[in-house]
Scaffold this motif. Structure first.
Motif, PDB file in Angstrom:
ATOM      1  N   ALA A 148     -12.195 -53.750 -11.214  1.00  0.00           N
ATOM      2  CA  ALA A 148     -10.850 -53.312 -10.856  1.00  0.00           C
ATOM      3  C   ALA A 148      -9.916 -53.382 -12.064  1.00  0.00           C
ATOM      4  O   ALA A 148      -9.104 -52.469 -12.290  1.00  0.00           O
ATOM      5  N   TYR A 149     -10.013 -54.456 -12.833  1.00  0.00           N
ATOM      6  CA  TYR A 149      -9.189 -54.568 -14.047  1.00  0.00           C
ATOM      7  C   TYR A 149      -9.548 -53.465 -15.042  1.00  0.00           C
ATOM      8  O   TYR A 149      -8.662 -52.810 -15.616  1.00  0.00           O
ATOM      9  N   GLN A 150     -10.841 -53.266 -15.271  1.00  0.00           N
ATOM     10  CA  GLN A 150     -11.278 -52.307 -16.277  1.00  0.00           C
ATOM     11  C   GLN A 150     -10.978 -50.868 -15.878  1.00  0.00           C
ATOM     12  O   GLN A 150     -10.591 -50.055 -16.729  1.00  0.00           O
ATOM     13  N   SER A 151     -11.127 -50.554 -14.606  1.00  0.00           N
ATOM     14  CA  SER A 151     -11.042 -49.159 -14.168  1.00  0.00           C
ATOM     15  C   SER A 151      -9.646 -48.741 -13.748  1.00  0.00           C
ATOM     16  O   SER A 151      -9.310 -47.551 -13.837  1.00  0.00           O
ATOM     17  N   PHE A 152      -8.815 -49.688 -13.293  1.00  0.00           N
ATOM     18  CA  PHE A 152      -7.526 -49.319 -12.716  1.00  0.00           C
ATOM     19  C   PHE A 152      -6.337 -49.978 -13.430  1.00  0.00           C
ATOM     20  O   PHE A 152      -5.415 -49.289 -13.862  1.00  0.00           O
ATOM     21  N   LEU A 153      -6.345 -51.303 -13.564  1.00  0.00           N
ATOM     22  CA  LEU A 153      -5.179 -52.003 -14.110  1.00  0.00           C
ATOM     23  C   LEU A 153      -4.958 -51.707 -15.588  1.00  0.00           C
ATOM     24  O   LEU A 153      -3.860 -51.316 -16.004  1.00  0.00           O
ATOM     25  N   TYR A 154      -6.004 -51.907 -16.397  1.00  0.00           N
ATOM     26  CA  TYR A 154      -5.824 -51.680 -17.834  1.00  0.00           C
ATOM     27  C   TYR A 154      -5.491 -50.226 -18.157  1.00  0.00           C
ATOM     28  O   TYR A 154      -4.543 -49.976 -18.925  1.00  0.00           O
ATOM     29  N   PRO A 155      -6.214 -49.217 -17.622  1.00  0.00           N
ATOM     30  CA  PRO A 155      -5.851 -47.834 -17.960  1.00  0.00           C
ATOM     31  C   PRO A 155      -4.402 -47.495 -17.614  1.00  0.00           C
ATOM     32  O   PRO A 155      -3.739 -46.775 -18.358  1.00  0.00           O
ATOM     33  N   TYR A 156      -3.917 -48.024 -16.495  1.00  0.00           N
ATOM     34  CA  TYR A 156      -2.529 -47.733 -16.108  1.00  0.00           C
ATOM     35  C   TYR A 156      -1.549 -48.378 -17.085  1.00  0.00           C
ATOM     36  O   TYR A 156      -0.612 -47.720 -17.568  1.00  0.00           O
ATOM     37  N   MET A 157      -1.754 -49.645 -17.396  1.00  0.00           N
ATOM     38  CA  MET A 157      -0.813 -50.353 -18.275  1.00  0.00           C
ATOM     39  C   MET A 157      -0.899 -49.881 -19.716  1.00  0.00           C
ATOM     40  O   MET A 157       0.057 -50.019 -20.482  1.00  0.00           O
ATOM     41  N   SER A 158      -2.037 -49.326 -20.107  1.00  0.00           N
ATOM     42  CA  SER A 158      -2.161 -48.836 -21.478  1.00  0.00           C
ATOM     43  C   SER A 158      -1.411 -47.525 -21.689  1.00  0.00           C
ATOM     44  O   SER A 158      -1.152 -47.138 -22.837  1.00  0.00           O
ATOM     45  N   LYS A 159      -1.055 -46.845 -20.594  1.00  0.00           N
ATOM     46  CA  LYS A 159      -0.391 -45.548 -20.710  1.00  0.00           C
ATOM     47  C   LYS A 159       1.087 -45.603 -20.346  1.00  0.00           C
ATOM     48  O   LYS A 159       1.901 -44.904 -20.948  1.00  0.00           O
ATOM     49  N   THR A 160       1.432 -46.411 -19.349  1.00  0.00           N
ATOM     50  CA  THR A 160       2.827 -46.429 -18.922  1.00  0.00           C
ATOM     51  C   THR A 160       3.686 -47.210 -19.905  1.00  0.00           C
ATOM     52  O   THR A 160       3.236 -48.184 -20.515  1.00  0.00           O
ATOM     53  N   THR A 161       4.901 -46.775 -20.083  1.00  0.00           N
ATOM     54  CA  THR A 161       5.845 -47.451 -20.973  1.00  0.00           C
ATOM     55  C   THR A 161       7.001 -48.088 -20.207  1.00  0.00           C
ATOM     56  O   THR A 161       7.805 -48.800 -20.797  1.00  0.00           O
ATOM     57  N   SER A 162       7.073 -47.844 -18.914  1.00  0.00           N
ATOM     58  CA  SER A 162       8.168 -48.409 -18.119  1.00  0.00           C
ATOM     59  C   SER A 162       7.855 -49.837 -17.717  1.00  0.00           C
ATOM     60  O   SER A 162       6.694 -50.267 -17.702  1.00  0.00           O
ATOM     61  N   ASN A 163       8.891 -50.576 -17.403  1.00  0.00           N
ATOM     62  CA  ASN A 163       8.723 -51.961 -16.965  1.00  0.00           C
ATOM     63  C   ASN A 163       8.097 -51.998 -15.571  1.00  0.00           C
ATOM     64  O   ASN A 163       8.398 -51.168 -14.713  1.00  0.00           O
ATOM     65  N   LEU A 164       7.261 -52.976 -15.355  1.00  0.00           N
ATOM     66  CA  LEU A 164       6.635 -53.118 -14.043  1.00  0.00           C
ATOM     67  C   LEU A 164       7.626 -53.751 -13.065  1.00  0.00           C
ATOM     68  O   LEU A 164       8.370 -54.651 -13.437  1.00  0.00           O
ATOM     69  N   PRO A 165       7.632 -53.304 -11.824  1.00  0.00           N
ATOM     70  CA  PRO A 165       8.524 -53.907 -10.830  1.00  0.00           C
ATOM     71  C   PRO A 165       8.115 -55.351 -10.553  1.00  0.00           C
ATOM     72  O   PRO A 165       6.966 -55.756 -10.778  1.00  0.00           O
TER      73      PRO A 165
END
Length: 391
Positions: free
Chosen positions: A194-211
């Protein structure tokens, strides 16, 4: 009845059955077994396991072309029952990173069979982001759907991750983290995926602050699986920043994870990685003078000051000082390196004293070469530490 007689009777029964049903062998097989002109013209070649050695060799010669022609298309198939036996997976030892990497070999899995088994779960997951309305309602449906996804065996989840077609949002990732948090028996191998496939790819691309909701859920999950958070989220983000020559993306989130989620052991692993790198990647000690330098020094400072404090061995202390010296020599007004020095003198005083006079002298020389205002504070603390040395 003797064995020879019994064997001969059995052979005759088999021949009679073949003659009765007329199996319709292909020409190549007919040639291999002796069916050239007359059916059963050389019936003994039907049963190459005989005492006649010459007959065995002749049969092998005729079979060789058939074996060569079919060997590339035949392979063992994994028993389907192993894919359904989830209880065995749950009761066994957790699958680690090396075992997850072994799942990448598609030859070991019946991909089509697995897709058929997980089709219902995949449809429900992909439906979450199909329309804006469904995406907004994911706060009600998402955690349950993701729990079903994570309940798959690691082999099934590996295939599922490759076929999830979601436009990930903060809300969906919060649902994913909530689903992991709800499962008291979550498989570490599944969490790693889950970390490798979903969390990291999302955080590596988004530049906005997480809620705040997503950030809090991420901290809770990472506190439970801190080594996975380091391996599959923090270190990949560090490598991205180093290779692309920019400051660490989401440095505030990484700092929060270090302070609130990582244990002492994993923090020390991260510190060693920052200072020494690894055998298969560029050593992070080479970030001196790069855009990543500021972020790296901030993380070193955070690791050294987060409570409970990590136990710093002398080689690690020496490497920290070598790094600070290199940075300060290039940039005498560097604030981040001096903050690391101040963290060592204020938080790890007894360790510095136990390391010996040479290390204290090195710290004093490095501080003297700086032009930052923190210089005076560090020198005063070093003077106080020298007075605590045993006689």
């Amino acid at each position: 009845m003797s064995f020879a007689a019994l064997r001969e009777e059995r052979i005759q029964q088999l021949k009679a059955q073949i003659q009765q049903h007329n199996q319709g062998f292909s020409p190549s097989l007919q040639h291999a077994f002796g069916y050239v002109d007359t059916y059963m013209s050389t019936p003994d070649l039907l049963f190459p396991v005989v005492d006649d050695h010459d007959a065995c060799e002749a049969a092998d010669d005729r079979l060789a072309p058939v074996i060569r022609a079919t060997s590339g298309t035949l392979k063992p198939r994994k028993p389907r029952r192993l894919l359904h036996d989830t209880s065995a997976t749950r009761s066994s030892q957790p699958i680690g990173a090396s075992q997850v990497s072994q799942m990448d070999n598609g030859d070991d899995m019946d991909v089509d069979g697995i897709l058929e088994e997980i089709q219902d779960v995949l449809v429900r997951v992909n439906r979450l982001g199909a329309t804006p309305e469904m995406s907004q309602s994911s706060q009600h449906d998402g955690p349950g759907v993701f729990q079903d996804l994570l309940a798959l065996t690691p082999e099934q989840l590996q295939i599922a991750c490759e076929h999830v077609q979601l436009t990930w949002t903060d809300a969906l990732l919060a649902d994913l983290c909530a689903a992991i948090g709800r499962d008291d028996n979550a498989n570490p191998a599944s969490v790693r995926l889950a970390y490798q496939s979903f969390l990291y790819p999302y955080m590596s691309k988004t530049t906005s602050n997480l809620p705040r909701v997503l950030l809090n859920d991420l901290v809770l999950v990472s506190k439970r699986f801190d080594s996975i958070a380091v391996d599959c989220l923090i270190m990949p983000l560090l490598n991205d920043a180093l290779q692309e020559h920019h400051e660490l993306r989401h440095s505030d989130i990484v700092v929060k994870l270090i302070q609130e989620a990582l244990g002492q052991t994993t923090r020390l692993v991260l510190l060693r990685y920052l200072l020494f790198g690894s055998l298969d990647k560029l050593p992070l000690a080479q970030w001196n003078g790069t855009a990543f330098s500021k972020s790296a020094l901030q993380l070193v400072n955070t690791v050294c000051t987060a409570t409970p404090l990590v136990a710093l061995e002398t080689p690690v202390l020496q490497q920290i000082l070598l790094t600070c010296r290199s940075v300060i020599l290039q940039e005498p007004r560097n604030k981040e390196a001096m903050q690391v020095m101040l963290a060592l003198t204020s938080k790890h005083g007894p360790t510095l004293v136990a390391a010996g006079d040479n290390l204290l002298a090195d710290m004093e020389a490095i501080a003297q070469s700086s032009q930052m205002f923190l210089k005076r504070n560090i020198l005063n603390q070093l003077t106080a530490l020298k007075k605590k040395r045993p006689p």
